[in-house]
Motif scaffolding. Structure first.
Motif, short mmCIF file in Angstrom:
data_model
loop_
_atom_site.label_atom_id
_atom_site.label_comp_id
_atom_site.label_asym_id
_atom_site.label_seq_id
_atom_site.Cartn_x
_atom_site.Cartn_y
_atom_site.Cartn_z
N ARG A 170 0.80 -1.21 0.00
CA ARG A 170 0.00 0.00 0.00
C ARG A 170 0.84 1.27 0.00
N ASN A 171 1.57 1.54 1.06
CA ASN A 171 2.28 2.81 1.16
C ASN A 171 3.76 2.57 1.48
N TRP A 172 4.56 3.49 1.02
CA TRP A 172 6.00 3.40 1.23
C TRP A 172 6.53 4.78 1.56
N GLY A 173 7.64 4.81 2.29
CA GLY A 173 8.29 6.09 2.55
C GLY A 173 9.69 5.88 3.09
N ALA A 174 10.49 6.93 3.02
CA ALA A 174 11.87 6.86 3.50
C ALA A 174 12.34 8.25 3.90
N ILE A 175 13.22 8.30 4.88
CA ILE A 175 13.84 9.56 5.27
C ILE A 175 15.30 9.60 4.86
N ARG A 176 15.71 8.58 4.11
CA ARG A 176 17.08 8.54 3.58
C ARG A 176 17.03 8.02 2.16
N ASP A 177 17.78 8.64 1.28
CA ASP A 177 17.82 8.24 -0.13
C ASP A 177 18.87 7.15 -0.31
N VAL A 178 18.41 5.92 -0.51
CA VAL A 178 19.30 4.77 -0.69
C VAL A 178 18.94 4.09 -1.99
N ALA A 179 19.89 3.93 -2.86
CA ALA A 179 19.64 3.32 -4.17
C ALA A 179 19.02 1.94 -4.01
N PHE A 180 17.95 1.71 -4.75
CA PHE A 180 17.25 0.43 -4.84
C PHE A 180 16.53 0.01 -3.56
N LEU A 181 16.52 0.86 -2.52
CA LEU A 181 15.86 0.46 -1.28
C LEU A 181 14.35 0.35 -1.48
N HIS A 182 13.79 1.20 -2.32
CA HIS A 182 12.36 1.11 -2.63
C HIS A 182 12.03 -0.24 -3.25
N PHE A 183 12.84 -0.68 -4.21
CA PHE A 183 12.60 -1.97 -4.85
C PHE A 183 12.74 -3.10 -3.83
N GLU A 184 13.75 -2.99 -2.96
CA GLU A 184 13.98 -4.05 -1.97
C GLU A 184 12.80 -4.20 -1.02
N LEU A 185 12.34 -3.10 -0.44
CA LEU A 185 11.27 -3.19 0.56
C LEU A 185 9.91 -3.46 -0.05
#
Length: 361
Positions: free
Chosen positions: A265-280
């Motif tokens: 459903r929802n995603w978010g991050a407070i740090r920009d990490v390459a490919f972390l969105h795809f991983e989680l």
């Protein structure tokens, strides 16, 4: 209507109640509940989740061009009626009836049309409906619309590497590299679900949600209270997938657990990490689905980038009843062309899945 728990977590009464009691889906936010209930001898036999809308936000099926067209012609598009689960682009039944009664489903559609006339609504829209519901609505002279999402399907995999073995070599290598780089700085991943969910987890996730949502679409739809309410009543149908750096959470993805499907459903991050969105959001979701014997993962709306990561194209459906004759004619013509485009794109996408040719059905 039955007492069994629905296969989709988004059809649970507790989910709607949390949206409304938290103030997320109420008249003040442009989502005024107008649910239709059909009873026989005092017993409920049909339910249609319905909202009177003063805008088109939070729907994921876009009709802004239709609104602009009728406004330019001197008419009014809002208010309109929206049959949906607010802020949730996941296919699930919207014409909820006992024993699958087509007669009751048609009654619900007719009741919605009567309500639209009474309220002066320009139109009625049912989004992310089932294929059978779309067919019934078309019998009642509603218009049909198609779109595409990307879903992952579990073919009885024993683990992530088993899934990767079905992909082309270069796709396997790319995914392995993305997973390594996402966590190469020492980040760890936690799955938090059920009674392990705490307010501290929700505090962290809400910071991620607000930071990413504010930058992506300007005004996130869900408030902090919603997450506490939903956790209190549906914790067993929730999994937070969180990335942690030492003792600090830095990113997270919210998923809901259905009978056989995991819904991202929802995603978010407070740090920009390459490919972390795809991983989680994609790879950890697959890991969770395999570990828990779920048949599929629905990772939300749109996103052709999901195709290369093993998520296959899937047609989604919506239904529309427009009262203004001129607008209805124009929209009907548009949707006929759009359906052909979606069908053609579906064929193209099917031909470009990352699976090995000998594994494709």
């Amino acid at each position: 209507m039955g007492a069994e728990r629905p296969a989709s977590p988004f059809l649970e009464h507790d989910f709607f109640l949390a949206l409304e009691e938290s103030g997320c889906a109420v008249a003040g936010t442009g989502w005024q509940p107008q649910h239709i209930l059909v009873e026989r001898c005092g017993e409920p036999i049909g339910l249609m989740p319905l909202f009177l809308k003063s805008h088109s936000m939070g729907e994921y099926v876009f009709d802004h061009a239709w609104a602009d067209a009728i406004e330019r012609a001197g008419g009014h598009y809002y208010p309109k009626l929206q049959c949906s689960v607010p802020f949730t682009p996941a296919t699930a039944a919207k014409l909820l009836v006992a024993n699958g009664s087509m007669e009751t489903q048609l009654l619900l559609l007719q009741a919605a049309e009567t309500l639209a006339q009474r309220l002066g609504a320009s139109s009625i829209h049912g989004t992310f409906v089932t294929e059978s519901e779309q067919a019934i609505a078309q019998q009642a002279k509603w218009l049909a619309r198609y779109d595409t999402q990307f879903h992952w399907h579990n073919d009885g995999f024993s683990g992530f590497e088993d899934f990767l073995s079905t992909l082309q070599s270069r796709k396997r290598k790319a995914i392995r590299r993305e997973r390594r780089e996402a966590l190469c700085s020492g980040l760890t991943v936690e799955w938090v679900t059920g009674s392990d969910l705490t307010e501290s987890h929700w505090d962290a996730f809400y910071d991620f949600y607000m930071d990413t949502g504010s930058r992506k679409w300007g005004r996130p739809y869900l408030n902090r209270e919603f997450f506490s309410r939903i956790s209190a009543v549906m914790a067993d149908r929730i999994v937070l997938i969180l990335a942690k750096d030492g003792g600090e959470y830095v990113a997270g993805a919210l998923n809901f657990i259905g009978t056989d499907t995991l819904y991202g459903r929802n995603w978010g991050a407070i740090r920009d990490v390459a490919f972390l969105h795809f991983e989680l959001c994609y790879y950890q979701a697959i890991d969770f689905a395999i570990a828990h014997g779920l048949k599929s993962v629905e990772a939300g709306a749109q996103g052709e980038h999901k195709l290369a990561r093993g998520y296959a194209p899937q047609v989604t459906r919506s239904i529309h009843q427009i009262t203004h004759p001129g607008l209805r004619h124009a929209v009907a013509d548009y949707l006929e062309q759009e359906r052909r485009i979606v069908e053609r794109n579906q064929q193209i996408l099917d031909a470009h899945t990352p699976f090995r040719k000998d594994d494709r059905s």
